[in-house]
Design a protein around this motif. Structure first.
Motif, PDB file in Angstrom:
ATOM      1  N   ARG A  23       0.836  -1.201   0.000  1.00 34.54           N
ATOM      2  CA  ARG A  23       0.000   0.000   0.000  1.00 34.54           C
ATOM      3  C   ARG A  23       0.873   1.254   0.000  1.00 34.54           C
ATOM      4  O   ARG A  23       0.626   2.192  -0.759  1.00 34.54           O
ATOM      5  N   ARG A  26       2.418   1.635  -3.422  1.00 30.60           N
ATOM      6  CA  ARG A  26       1.394   1.985  -4.414  1.00 30.60           C
ATOM      7  C   ARG A  26       0.981   3.443  -4.280  1.00 30.60           C
ATOM      8  O   ARG A  26       0.925   4.181  -5.267  1.00 30.60           O
ATOM      9  N   LYS A  27       0.738   3.873  -3.052  1.00 28.17           N
ATOM     10  CA  LYS A  27       0.314   5.265  -2.834  1.00 28.17           C
ATOM     11  C   LYS A  27       1.437   6.245  -3.154  1.00 28.17           C
ATOM     12  O   LYS A  27       1.188   7.315  -3.686  1.00 28.17           O
ATOM     13  N   LEU A  31      -0.674   5.338  -7.522  1.00 35.48           N
ATOM     14  CA  LEU A  31      -1.429   4.328  -8.254  1.00 35.48           C
ATOM     15  C   LEU A  31      -2.639   3.867  -7.448  1.00 35.48           C
ATOM     16  O   LEU A  31      -2.588   3.784  -6.224  1.00 35.48           O
ATOM     17  N   THR A  32      -3.707   3.541  -8.157  1.00 37.89           N
ATOM     18  CA  THR A  32      -4.870   2.948  -7.516  1.00 37.89           C
ATOM     19  C   THR A  32      -4.718   1.430  -7.545  1.00 37.89           C
ATOM     20  O   THR A  32      -3.911   0.887  -8.311  1.00 37.89           O
ATOM     21  N   MET A  33      -5.514   0.751  -6.736  1.00 43.17           N
ATOM     22  CA  MET A  33      -5.492  -0.709  -6.772  1.00 43.17           C
ATOM     23  C   MET A  33      -5.930  -1.203  -8.145  1.00 43.17           C
ATOM     24  O   MET A  33      -5.420  -2.208  -8.635  1.00 43.17           O
ATOM     25  N   GLU A  34      -6.851  -0.492  -8.773  1.00 46.65           N
ATOM     26  CA  GLU A  34      -7.321  -0.877 -10.104  1.00 46.65           C
ATOM     27  C   GLU A  34      -6.189  -0.810 -11.126  1.00 46.65           C
ATOM     28  O   GLU A  34      -6.062  -1.675 -11.987  1.00 46.65           O
ATOM     29  N   THR A  35      -5.369   0.230 -11.029  1.00 46.16           N
ATOM     30  CA  THR A  35      -4.244   0.379 -11.950  1.00 46.16           C
ATOM     31  C   THR A  35      -3.218  -0.731 -11.742  1.00 46.16           C
ATOM     32  O   THR A  35      -2.737  -1.338 -12.704  1.00 46.16           O
ATOM     33  N   VAL A  44      -8.003  -6.979  -7.817  1.00 45.11           N
ATOM     34  CA  VAL A  44      -8.100  -5.927  -6.807  1.00 45.11           C
ATOM     35  C   VAL A  44      -8.348  -6.548  -5.435  1.00 45.11           C
ATOM     36  O   VAL A  44      -7.784  -6.110  -4.427  1.00 45.11           O
ATOM     37  N   SER A  48      -6.017  -5.966  -2.221  1.00 43.27           N
ATOM     38  CA  SER A  48      -6.613  -5.402  -1.010  1.00 43.27           C
ATOM     39  C   SER A  48      -6.336  -6.277   0.204  1.00 43.27           C
ATOM     40  O   SER A  48      -5.933  -5.779   1.265  1.00 43.27           O
TER      41      SER A  48
END
Length: 67
Positions: A23, A26-27, A31-35, A44, A48
């Protein structure tokens, strides 16, 4: 081939590996989880659960996320 997630035996136990770093990374990259999911082929839902230390992943899944 779908990603395989192995549930952790006791959610209140300290995880062997701290996947919450996913996380943070990614943050940091915005980036989003979808990306991440679209780029890696890992769902996803799996991302998660890993980020919340609710499961652990096989080496193949970690390899996909690292690319």
């Amino acid at each position: 081939m779908p990603s395989t997630v192995v549930p952790m035996p006791d959610p209140s136990a300290n995880p062997m590996f701290d996947f919450s770093v996913l996380r943070d990374l990614r943050k940091r990259e915005g980036l989003t989880m979808e990306t991440v999911s679209a780029r890696s082929g890992v769902s996803v839902a799996v991302i998660s659960r890993l980020e919340r230390n609710q499961s652990t992943a096989e080496l193949e899944t970690l390899f996909k996320l690292s690319r």
